[in-house]
Design an enzyme around this catalytic site. Structure first.
Site, short mmCIF file in Angstrom:
data_model
loop_
_atom_site.label_atom_id
_atom_site.label_comp_id
_atom_site.label_asym_id
_atom_site.label_seq_id
_atom_site.Cartn_x
_atom_site.Cartn_y
_atom_site.Cartn_z
N GLY A 150 0.90 -1.25 0.10
CA GLY A 150 -0.05 0.05 -0.08
C GLY A 150 0.91 1.25 0.00
O GLY A 150 2.00 1.02 -0.19
N ASN A 151 0.39 2.56 0.20
CA ASN A 151 1.08 3.45 0.36
C ASN A 151 0.31 4.58 1.29
O ASN A 151 -0.70 4.22 2.13
CB ASN A 151 1.25 4.25 -0.90
CG ASN A 151 -0.36 4.67 -1.65
OD1 ASN A 151 -0.85 5.59 -0.92
ND2 ASN A 151 -0.77 3.88 -2.45
N ARG A 152 0.99 5.64 1.58
CA ARG A 152 0.72 6.36 3.02
C ARG A 152 -0.35 7.54 2.65
O ARG A 152 -0.64 8.37 3.48
CB ARG A 152 1.95 7.21 3.35
CG ARG A 152 3.01 6.11 3.96
CD ARG A 152 4.21 6.89 4.54
NE ARG A 152 3.78 8.17 5.29
CZ ARG A 152 4.83 9.15 5.34
NH1 ARG A 152 6.00 8.82 4.87
NH2 ARG A 152 4.53 10.25 6.07
N SER A 153 -0.94 7.37 1.41
CA SER A 153 -2.24 8.54 1.08
C SER A 153 -3.24 8.32 2.18
O SER A 153 -3.87 7.32 2.36
CB SER A 153 -2.53 8.27 -0.03
OG SER A 153 -3.49 9.15 -0.47
N ALA A 181 -3.31 7.76 -4.69
CA ALA A 181 -2.07 7.43 -5.05
C ALA A 181 -2.28 5.94 -5.57
O ALA A 181 -2.55 5.11 -4.88
CB ALA A 181 -1.26 7.58 -3.64
#
Ligand code: CTP
Length: 400
Positions: A202-205, A269
């Site tokens: 995943g990502n931090r958005s 993102a």
């Protein structure tokens, strides 16, 4: 002027009052008699620092039933019950709040809260339509858990959302909403690509900027579809939310919704890579200490596809991309962003400088909005809503 209707959500108006008071607004609270059965006058008096009454028979020599409405810069009623909407639509004035709604010449914002059946009833819908026709801003109720075990549309929007909507109305005054009649799609959040049944890349958005874009577009009159990837945020009022998990889910949802849209804003993102295969069972540790290698494959570039398809919908779509960049030896943040704008082919690119805790999971942001026509607007550090306003200003200027 904060009017409080007689619904269980009256207690949430205390939080709204606190927000107004802490940001320096001078607030007079006028509850209805029924509201005072839920939250008593001492609460409103302590929080506003002013006497509180529901009646027209107190302090008659000051003619408060006329003066309060005339002097207000904004009247907001939260919660606005079904009964209160009906009385406002009919122009009844049997209490102080009813008088104020008739004498106010400033913008009026009503935040409804009631059970789903009451909200959807033809009588309530006709009252809301009549009020909106007269220029009253009636917010859409949020969906979710109601007082009992039932869920559905009818929840009072969060106090923070009502507060933001009021600030929008105050800032815009009686100006015509400039996105009325436009349909916009906003993607927000960060996609998740599953590795196995329990793990994902995943990502931090957080989705905050995308949600602010959706809220502001709705406040400016647009019909808004929010394609939300894994954001833990309350649904914005008046916005249709489509939930997705992976880049491929997001791709399909965005294409489906973009077909009828005037504007597509890709604030999400989106993963550039996903595991080439998803394990059917949880990947286990090997006793010999070996570490599994994860083969990745490319995902589709949704923004590039939206740009490719945009003229096939019979209208000229405005397409907005986002870029999170860092400067490096080969160029500055803006060098990389200009190149990305050209590569992606969108009309606008909203550029964030990332690193050092900037942009992710925070409430403030600083961006540059680059236009394919060579324009560049630097938006100094501001709340994500203010950034959203600047983005919609740039979009509105490019709509046919
Ligand atoms: N985006 C997209 N689909 C992807 C990846 C990104 O639609 N698979 C969109 C994002 O929503 C954003 C824009 O493309 O609006 C920029 O994303 P970014 O990842 O910064 O761009 P890339 O072209 O992937 O460039 P980089 O090589 O810098 O990652």
């Amino acid at each position: 002027m904060l009017g409080v209707g007689g619904g269980i959500a009256a207690y949430k108006a205390a939080e709204l009052l606190r927000r107004f008071a802490e940001s320096g607004h001078d607030v007079t609270v006028v509850p209805t008699r029924a509201a005072l059965r839920f939250v008593g006058a001492p609460t409103w008096e302590a929080l506003s620092g002013k006497p509180v009454t529901a009646e027209v028979w107190d302090d008659v020599h000051e003619v408060p039933h006329v003066r309060l409405g005339q002097e207000a810069d904004l009247v907001v009623v939260a919660p606005a019950t079904a009964d209160l909407l009906a009385r406002a639509a009919a122009g009844l004035a049997d209490d102080l709040l009813g008088n104020i709604l008739l004498t106010a010449r400033c913008p009026v914002v009503l935040a409804p809260a009631m059970h789903t059946e009451m909200w959807q009833h033809a009588a309530t819908q006709a009252n809301v339509a009549a009020l909106r026709e007269r220029g009253v801003v009636v917010l859409d109720p949020a969906s979710g858990r109601l007082t009992g075990k039932d869920t559905g549309p009818g929840r009072l929007p969060e106090p923070a959302q009502i507060y933001d909507a009021c600030l929008d109305v105050l800032a815009r005054g009686s100006q015509e909403p400039d996105l009325r009649g436009r349909t916009v799609v906003v993607s927000a959040g960060g996609t998740r690509e599953h590795l196995d049944p329990v793990r994902f890349l995943g990502n931090r958005s957080s989705g905050k900027q995308g949600y602010a874009l959706a809220e502001v577009a709705a406040a400016r009159g647009a019909e808004v579809v929010l394609v939300s990837a894994n954001a833990a945020l309350p649904d914005p009022g008046g916005v249709r939310v489509v939930r997705v998990v992976s880049a491929e889910d997001l791709r399909q949802a965005v294409h489906k919704e973009a077909a009828g849209a005037d504007v597509v804003v890709m604030a999400a993102a989106v993963a550039d890579f996903r595991p080439a295969s998803v394990a059917a069972h949880k990947i286990k540790k090997d006793d010999d200490g070996t570490v599994p290698a994860i083969a990745l494959e490319r995902t589709a570039d949704v923004l590039a596809e939206v740009v490719r398809d945009r003229d096939s919908h019979g209208r000229r779509q405005v397409v907005v991309g986002f870029a999170a960049e860092t400067g490096d030896a080969s160029g500055t943040v803006l060098d990389h962003a200009r190149a990305k704008l050209a590569r992606k082919g969108c009309d606008l690119l909203v550029v964030n400088e990332v690193g050092d805790g900037k942009a992710f999971e925070v409430d403030r942001n600083e961006v540059v909005i680059l236009g394919a026509d060579g324009t560049s607007v630097a938006v100094p550090e501001a709340g994500k809503r203010a950034i959203a306003e600047a983005v919609w200003d740039a979009v509105a200027a490019r709509l046919p």
